[in-house]
Design an enzyme around this catalytic site. Sequence first.
Site, PDB file in Angstrom:
ATOM      1  CD  GLN A 179      -2.523  -1.177   2.690  1.00 46.16           C
ATOM      2  OE1 GLN A 179      -3.619  -0.643   2.877  1.00 46.16           O
ATOM      3  NE2 GLN A 179      -1.870  -1.818   3.666  1.00 46.16           N
ATOM      4  CB  VAL A 193       3.103   5.870  -2.531  1.00 47.34           C
ATOM      5  CG1 VAL A 193       1.650   5.409  -2.635  1.00 47.34           C
ATOM      6  CG2 VAL A 193       3.256   6.884  -1.380  1.00 47.34           C
ATOM      7  CG  HIS A 231      -2.801   2.638  -1.994  1.00 48.13           C
ATOM      8  ND1 HIS A 231      -2.797   2.530  -0.631  1.00 48.13           N
ATOM      9  CD2 HIS A 231      -3.924   1.986  -2.414  1.00 48.13           C
ATOM     10  CE1 HIS A 231      -3.876   1.861  -0.241  1.00 48.13           C
ATOM     11  NE2 HIS A 231      -4.572   1.510  -1.300  1.00 48.13           N
ATOM     12  CB  CYS A 255      -1.317  14.427 -17.485  1.00 46.11           C
ATOM     13  SG  CYS A 255      -2.438  15.759 -18.018  1.00 46.11           S
ATOM     14  CB  CYS A 300       0.543  17.577 -18.970  1.00 50.87           C
ATOM     15  SG  CYS A 300       0.682  16.304 -20.228  1.00 50.87           S
TER      16      CYS A 300
HETATM   17  P1  OAD Z   1      -1.516   3.167   9.003  1.00 55.63           P
HETATM   18  O1  OAD Z   1      -0.808   4.374   9.509  1.00 55.63           O
HETATM   19  O2  OAD Z   1      -3.020   3.166   8.949  1.00 55.63           O
HETATM   20  O3  OAD Z   1      -1.113   1.897   9.893  1.00 55.63           O
HETATM   21  C1  OAD Z   1       0.244   1.640  10.129  1.00 55.63           C
HETATM   22  C2  OAD Z   1       0.314   0.411  11.025  1.00 55.63           C
HETATM   23  O4  OAD Z   1       1.691   0.084  11.210  1.00 55.63           O
HETATM   24  C3  OAD Z   1      -0.271   0.647  12.417  1.00 55.63           C
HETATM   25  O5  OAD Z   1      -1.190  -0.396  12.708  1.00 55.63           O
HETATM   26  C4  OAD Z   1       0.949   0.597  13.355  1.00 55.63           C
HETATM   27  O6  OAD Z   1       0.642  -0.092  14.562  1.00 55.63           O
HETATM   28  C5  OAD Z   1       1.927  -0.221  12.555  1.00 55.63           C
HETATM   29  N1  OAD Z   1       3.333   0.121  12.772  1.00 55.63           N
HETATM   30  C6  OAD Z   1       3.876   1.335  12.992  1.00 55.63           C
HETATM   31  N2  OAD Z   1       5.226   1.222  13.058  1.00 55.63           N
HETATM   32  C7  OAD Z   1       5.529  -0.094  12.859  1.00 55.63           C
HETATM   33  C8  OAD Z   1       6.734  -0.846  12.798  1.00 55.63           C
HETATM   34  N3  OAD Z   1       7.930  -0.262  12.948  1.00 55.63           N
HETATM   35  N4  OAD Z   1       6.651  -2.187  12.571  1.00 55.63           N
HETATM   36  C9  OAD Z   1       5.445  -2.802  12.418  1.00 55.63           C
HETATM   37  N5  OAD Z   1       4.260  -2.135  12.464  1.00 55.63           N
HETATM   38  C10 OAD Z   1       4.312  -0.804  12.683  1.00 55.63           C
HETATM   39  O7  OAD Z   1      -0.925   2.850   7.555  1.00 55.63           O
HETATM   40  P2  OAD Z   1      -1.501   1.834   6.483  1.00 55.63           P
HETATM   41  O8  OAD Z   1      -2.147   0.658   7.116  1.00 55.63           O
HETATM   42  O9  OAD Z   1      -0.409   1.580   5.516  1.00 55.63           O
HETATM   43  O10 OAD Z   1      -3.949   5.054   1.550  1.00 55.63           O
HETATM   44  O11 OAD Z   1      -2.639   2.736   5.764  1.00 55.63           O
HETATM   45  C11 OAD Z   1      -3.331   2.192   4.637  1.00 55.63           C
HETATM   46  C12 OAD Z   1      -3.660   3.312   3.703  1.00 55.63           C
HETATM   47  O12 OAD Z   1      -4.342   4.388   4.401  1.00 55.63           O
HETATM   48  C13 OAD Z   1      -2.451   3.993   3.085  1.00 55.63           C
HETATM   49  O13 OAD Z   1      -1.937   3.278   2.004  1.00 55.63           O
HETATM   50  C14 OAD Z   1      -3.049   5.319   2.650  1.00 55.63           C
HETATM   51  C15 OAD Z   1      -3.821   5.655   3.910  1.00 55.63           C
HETATM   52  O14 OAD Z   1      -4.859   6.532   3.682  1.00 55.63           O
HETATM   53  C16 OAD Z   1      -3.967   5.944   0.500  1.00 55.63           C
HETATM   54  O15 OAD Z   1      -3.258   6.930   0.519  1.00 55.63           O
HETATM   55  C17 OAD Z   1      -4.893   5.587  -0.611  1.00 55.63           C
END
Ligand code: OAD
Length: 249
Positions: free
Chosen positions: A104, A106, A122, A130, A149
């Site tokens: 997920q 980027v 993502h 663009c 663009c």
């Molecule tokens: P989050 O910030 O929602 O969750 C990050 C998770 O990583 C949390 O559950 C933390 O407990 C855990 N965490 C933090 N540090 C860690 C470490 N060192 N080792 C292991 N775990 C750790 O981020 P995502 O789940 O990636 O979407 O969020 C999903 C999506 O929501 C993203 O891709 C983005 C966001 O909106 C878009 O931008 C479309």
Amino acid sequence: MSVDTLLPQIAEVLRNARAIAVLTGAGLSAESGIPTFRDAQTGLWAQYRAEDLATPEAFERNPQLVWDWYEMRREGVRAAQPNPGHFALAAMQVQAPACTLITQNVDGLLQRAGGRMVLELHGNILRNTCFDDGCVVEAVLEGQRPPRCPQCGGMVRPDVVWFGEELPADVLTHAIRAAKECDVFLSIGTSALVHPAAQLPMSALDNGATLIEVNRDPTPLSPSAHYSVRALAGEFQPRLVKAAWPEAA
Ligand code: OAD
């Protein structure tokens, strides 16, 4: 059960896996200094409202603000280095008979660590497209924020999925197939809240896969996992890969 008790059991599952699918989230890059989204206080969404920055409407409303925010994030990504968690996943991809890396994130750090065929659900913050015609924009003309663009004069935007936008169809199709066909699914560093990515581990479970979660905090996925480990990815993942494939160390 303690992390040390779980580790050899999970290593055995990975070593005997026919096909592994891995879903990673911002927690995997946290130890590279890239902020997560939902961690209280430090998370990006704690400081900004997603709808004010990460939507097409926000970009149309205030293109320069959104462009500048992504430029700030890009600087952080360029300065970041892959951490041992990224390298461990790239190593696992070499050792396991089949291992699909789905992210997920980027930031491109899995690729920089040697990960192959990484499925970027993502998008990638270091690429531009663009806003009008969707084409990839290689070189942007400096000066304007956002740049225009060169093909059509439309506004240039980061090649990331914004809220309300579809994920890249080919990437999602490939990720869904990997989740359904794997016998081991590994979820690392994600809060498992955002769909359709969060559906992938459930699809794997529905198809009889063993579900392993490595995450600092509990998530909605934790109760469904066969193994749910409270650990930092950058510490635990290298130990896990070394335990699963000691000959590779
Ligand atoms: P989050 O910030 O929602 O969750 C990050 C998770 O990583 C949390 O559950 C933390 O407990 C855990 N965490 C933090 N540090 C860690 C470490 N060192 N080792 C292991 N775990 C750790 O981020 P995502 O789940 O990636 O979407 O969020 C999903 C999506 O929501 C993203 O891709 C983005 C966001 O909106 C878009 O931008 C479309």
